[in-house]
Design a protein around this motif. Structure first.
Motif, PDB file in Angstrom:
ATOM      1  N   CYS A  74     -25.596  33.382 -36.603  1.00  0.00           N
ATOM      2  CA  CYS A  74     -26.752  33.857 -37.071  1.00  0.00           C
ATOM      3  C   CYS A  74     -26.651  34.779 -38.730  1.00  0.00           C
ATOM      4  CB  CYS A  74     -26.399  35.070 -35.979  1.00  0.00           C
ATOM      5  SG  CYS A  74     -26.864  34.652 -34.506  1.00  0.00           S
ATOM      6  N   ASP A  75     -25.440  34.263 -38.866  1.00  0.00           N
ATOM      7  CA  ASP A  75     -24.604  35.554 -39.990  1.00  0.00           C
ATOM      8  C   ASP A  75     -25.977  34.509 -41.355  1.00  0.00           C
ATOM      9  OD1 ASP A  75     -23.777  37.683 -38.771  1.00  0.00           O
ATOM     10  OD2 ASP A  75     -22.205  37.518 -38.794  1.00  0.00           O
ATOM     11  N   ASP A  76     -25.897  33.218 -40.391  1.00  0.00           N
ATOM     12  CA  ASP A  76     -26.203  32.495 -42.076  1.00  0.00           C
ATOM     13  C   ASP A  76     -27.596  32.652 -42.446  1.00  0.00           C
ATOM     14  OD1 ASP A  76     -23.594  30.928 -42.189  1.00  0.00           O
ATOM     15  OD2 ASP A  76     -24.426  29.570 -40.860  1.00  0.00           O
ATOM     16  N   TYR A  77     -27.820  33.684 -41.448  1.00  0.00           N
ATOM     17  CA  TYR A  77     -29.505  33.608 -42.091  1.00  0.00           C
ATOM     18  C   TYR A  77     -29.495  34.690 -41.961  1.00  0.00           C
ATOM     19  CZ  TYR A  77     -30.233  29.262 -39.310  1.00  0.00           C
ATOM     20  OH  TYR A  77     -30.293  28.391 -38.556  1.00  0.00           O
ATOM     21  N   GLY A  78     -29.324  35.905 -42.700  1.00  0.00           N
ATOM     22  CA  GLY A  78     -29.320  37.041 -43.131  1.00  0.00           C
ATOM     23  C   GLY A  78     -30.208  37.739 -42.387  1.00  0.00           C
ATOM     24  N   ALA A  79     -31.098  38.297 -42.983  1.00  0.00           N
ATOM     25  CA  ALA A  79     -31.731  39.626 -42.119  1.00  0.00           C
ATOM     26  C   ALA A  79     -32.371  38.885 -40.941  1.00  0.00           C
ATOM     27  CB  ALA A  79     -32.919  40.682 -42.601  1.00  0.00           C
ATOM     28  N   LEU A  80     -33.107  37.775 -40.378  1.00  0.00           N
ATOM     29  CA  LEU A  80     -33.432  37.090 -39.911  1.00  0.00           C
ATOM     30  C   LEU A  80     -32.210  37.057 -38.980  1.00  0.00           C
ATOM     31  CD1 LEU A  80     -35.842  36.120 -38.549  1.00  0.00           C
ATOM     32  CD2 LEU A  80     -34.651  33.668 -39.737  1.00  0.00           C
ATOM     33  N   GLY A  81     -30.727  36.387 -39.223  1.00  0.00           N
ATOM     34  CA  GLY A  81     -30.342  36.437 -38.296  1.00  0.00           C
ATOM     35  C   GLY A  81     -29.737  37.623 -37.346  1.00  0.00           C
ATOM     36  N   LEU A  82     -30.096  38.689 -37.736  1.00  0.00           N
ATOM     37  CA  LEU A  82     -29.349  40.453 -37.846  1.00  0.00           C
ATOM     38  C   LEU A  82     -31.067  40.198 -36.852  1.00  0.00           C
ATOM     39  CD1 LEU A  82     -28.416  42.397 -40.547  1.00  0.00           C
ATOM     40  CD2 LEU A  82     -26.878  41.373 -38.781  1.00  0.00           C
ATOM     41  N   ALA A  83     -31.714  40.155 -37.494  1.00  0.00           N
ATOM     42  CA  ALA A  83     -33.045  40.035 -36.092  1.00  0.00           C
ATOM     43  C   ALA A  83     -32.596  39.103 -35.221  1.00  0.00           C
ATOM     44  CB  ALA A  83     -34.225  39.699 -36.820  1.00  0.00           C
ATOM     45  N   TRP A  84     -32.280  38.220 -34.787  1.00  0.00           N
ATOM     46  CA  TRP A  84     -32.123  37.474 -33.761  1.00  0.00           C
ATOM     47  C   TRP A  84     -31.202  38.513 -32.676  1.00  0.00           C
ATOM     48  CZ3 TRP A  84     -33.622  32.001 -32.102  1.00  0.00           C
ATOM     49  CH2 TRP A  84     -32.416  31.919 -31.242  1.00  0.00           C
ATOM     50  N   LYS A  85     -30.031  38.228 -33.502  1.00  0.00           N
ATOM     51  CA  LYS A  85     -28.967  39.376 -32.725  1.00  0.00           C
ATOM     52  C   LYS A  85     -29.757  40.566 -31.843  1.00  0.00           C
ATOM     53  CE  LYS A  85     -25.559  38.685 -35.949  1.00  0.00           C
ATOM     54  NZ  LYS A  85     -24.673  39.501 -36.077  1.00  0.00           N
ATOM     55  N   ALA A  86     -30.142  41.401 -32.717  1.00  0.00           N
ATOM     56  CA  ALA A  86     -30.610  42.228 -32.717  1.00  0.00           C
ATOM     57  C   ALA A  86     -31.989  42.915 -31.382  1.00  0.00           C
ATOM     58  CB  ALA A  86     -31.056  43.351 -33.359  1.00  0.00           C
ATOM     59  N   ALA A  87     -31.925  41.568 -31.235  1.00  0.00           N
ATOM     60  CA  ALA A  87     -33.513  41.650 -29.827  1.00  0.00           C
ATOM     61  C   ALA A  87     -33.040  41.988 -28.579  1.00  0.00           C
ATOM     62  CB  ALA A  87     -34.691  39.753 -29.969  1.00  0.00           C
ATOM     63  N   VAL A  88     -34.009  42.356 -28.077  1.00  0.00           N
ATOM     64  CA  VAL A  88     -33.361  42.150 -26.260  1.00  0.00           C
ATOM     65  C   VAL A  88     -32.635  41.356 -25.656  1.00  0.00           C
ATOM     66  CG1 VAL A  88     -34.173  43.962 -24.506  1.00  0.00           C
ATOM     67  CG2 VAL A  88     -34.988  44.428 -26.805  1.00  0.00           C
ATOM     68  N   ASP A  89     -33.630  40.506 -25.631  1.00  0.00           N
ATOM     69  CA  ASP A  89     -32.820  38.936 -24.647  1.00  0.00           C
ATOM     70  C   ASP A  89     -33.519  38.006 -25.342  1.00  0.00           C
ATOM     71  OD1 ASP A  89     -36.175  38.970 -24.840  1.00  0.00           O
ATOM     72  OD2 ASP A  89     -36.369  39.763 -22.472  1.00  0.00           O
ATOM     73  N   LEU A  90     -33.617  36.930 -25.142  1.00  0.00           N
ATOM     74  CA  LEU A  90     -33.328  35.382 -25.954  1.00  0.00           C
ATOM     75  C   LEU A  90     -34.763  35.659 -25.977  1.00  0.00           C
ATOM     76  CD1 LEU A  90     -32.460  32.667 -26.707  1.00  0.00           C
ATOM     77  CD2 LEU A  90     -32.572  31.599 -24.561  1.00  0.00           C
ATOM     78  N   HIS A  91     -35.609  35.620 -25.200  1.00  0.00           N
ATOM     79  CA  HIS A  91     -37.565  35.390 -25.476  1.00  0.00           C
ATOM     80  C   HIS A  91     -37.756  36.164 -26.696  1.00  0.00           C
ATOM     81  CE1 HIS A  91     -41.488  35.712 -25.355  1.00  0.00           C
ATOM     82  NE2 HIS A  91     -41.739  34.491 -23.846  1.00  0.00           N
ATOM     83  N   GLY A  92     -37.429  37.395 -26.791  1.00  0.00           N
ATOM     84  CA  GLY A  92     -37.322  38.192 -27.881  1.00  0.00           C
ATOM     85  C   GLY A  92     -36.844  37.582 -29.260  1.00  0.00           C
TER      86      GLY A  92
END
Length: 334
Positions: A74-92
């Motif tokens: 996830c960290d490879d993708y910068g802010a997008l990777g952080l947004a991936w981790k911070a989403a509520v669920d996988l759909h998000g």
């Protein structure tokens, strides 16, 4: 001309190791082998595909996409990777990739498409189904599973992997990594997830952090999505024609004072296709009209080039994973 992040090229070369001429491969796509890795540095997609095909002449690349995809973090993708981790669920998380993928590539579009068994995460990458493109698609889908497993509280196994190209000579690495049935020569490049998997809460899901990251990503996106005059004019021409049905490329080209051949070439130079541009225009127009309650759903279907409301509903669910009525209700409530 379309572009992809240089991160993928560097990851591919690193994974192949001494089996390939790494420095020469990186130089072939305009990268300095000794320079620090910068995911924001973009390279032409065609050059990236060429590089992958050159690698295939130096070593067996059959399982390389799986190994590289599995290595993505996830960290490879910068802010997008952080947004991936911070989403509520996988759909998000997947919805954010669909929305913000243009920060990483101008040649791939993602779609969440309802399926009787769950939800398809579909990868759209236009172009000739050459080896480099096929390897890139496999890498992207393998990386999606890697990122999903990093944020989920439990195991993540897709119901199915679908790829449009023929089956490679060995699929052992694919079967081991994805852990699900593999469908080659399918109608799309996609991962099928169950509703239960899509609804799993992410272990680091956080609404507050999400809102901050989304505002940052929206700002970044606005800087790269300013359409050129040609694209703006083509969109306007398409939108004006939709009430009479989906326009033909030759008619839109003529309205811009271009031949169909020149119009096609200029769109390709900007990583666009006429079909893709038409779809984007219809989708954006539909979203805008649905956020205004002055038009009925039947009128919006007509204004976006559909002869029947049911066809519009199916297309909208394919675009955004929800019905027009639900989309309108959710946005008018805000």
């Amino acid at each position: 001309m379309g572009y992809v992040t240089s991160l993928f090229a560097r990851k591919m070369v690193a994974a192949a190791g001494d089996a390939v001429d790494g420095d020469g491969l990186l130089r072939s796509v305009g990268l300095d082998p000794q320079a620090a890795w910068d995911p924001r540095q973009m390279i032409p997609a065609a050059a990236y595909y060429d590089m992958l095909e050159t690698m295939a002449t130096q070593t067996d690349v059959t399982d390389l996409p799986v190994r590289v995809g599995a290595s993505m973090r996830c960290d490879d993708y910068g802010a997008l990777g952080l947004a991936w981790k911070a989403a509520v669920d996988l759909h998000g998380s997947l919805s954010r990739i669909a929305r913000y993928a243009r920060l990483w590539t101008s040649v791939v579009r993602y779609e969440l498409r309802p399926d009787p068994r769950g939800l398809l995460f579909v990868l759209h990458r236009p172009g000739e189904r050459r080896l480099g493109l096929r390897l890139s698609n496999e890498t992207t889908l393998a990386a999606t599973v890697s990122l999903a497993r990093q944020v989920a509280p439990g195991p993540v196994t897709p119901l199915e992997l679908r790829l449009q190209h023929p089956e490679p000579r060995s699929v052992a690495a694919h079967a081991a990594w994805f852990g699900c049935p593999l469908r080659f020569e399918a109608g799309c490049d996609a991962l099928l997830f169950s509703p239960e998997t899509m609804a799993q809460p992410n272990i680091l899901g956080d609404d507050g952090i999400s809102r901050y990251l989304i505002s940052h990503l929206e700002a970044e996106l606005s800087q790269i999505t300013q359409d050129t005059p040609l694209i703006r004019q083509a969109r306007a021409s398409i939108a004006q024609s939709l009430s009479e049905g989906v326009p033909k490329m030759a008619d839109v080209a003529r309205s811009l004072g271009l031949s169909a051949r020149s119009f096609h070439r200029r769109l390709s130079e900007q990583g666009k296709s006429f079909q893709g541009l038409t779809e984007e225009t219809r989708r954006d127009l539909a979203e805008g009209l649905l956020r205004d309650d002055r038009h009925s759903l039947a009128e919006i279907a007509f204004l976006t080039g559909f002869s029947e409301q049911s066809s519009f509903t199916r297309a909208f669910k394919r675009w955004l994973g929800t019905t027009p009525a639900s989309y309108r209700r959710d946005h008018l409530r805000r």
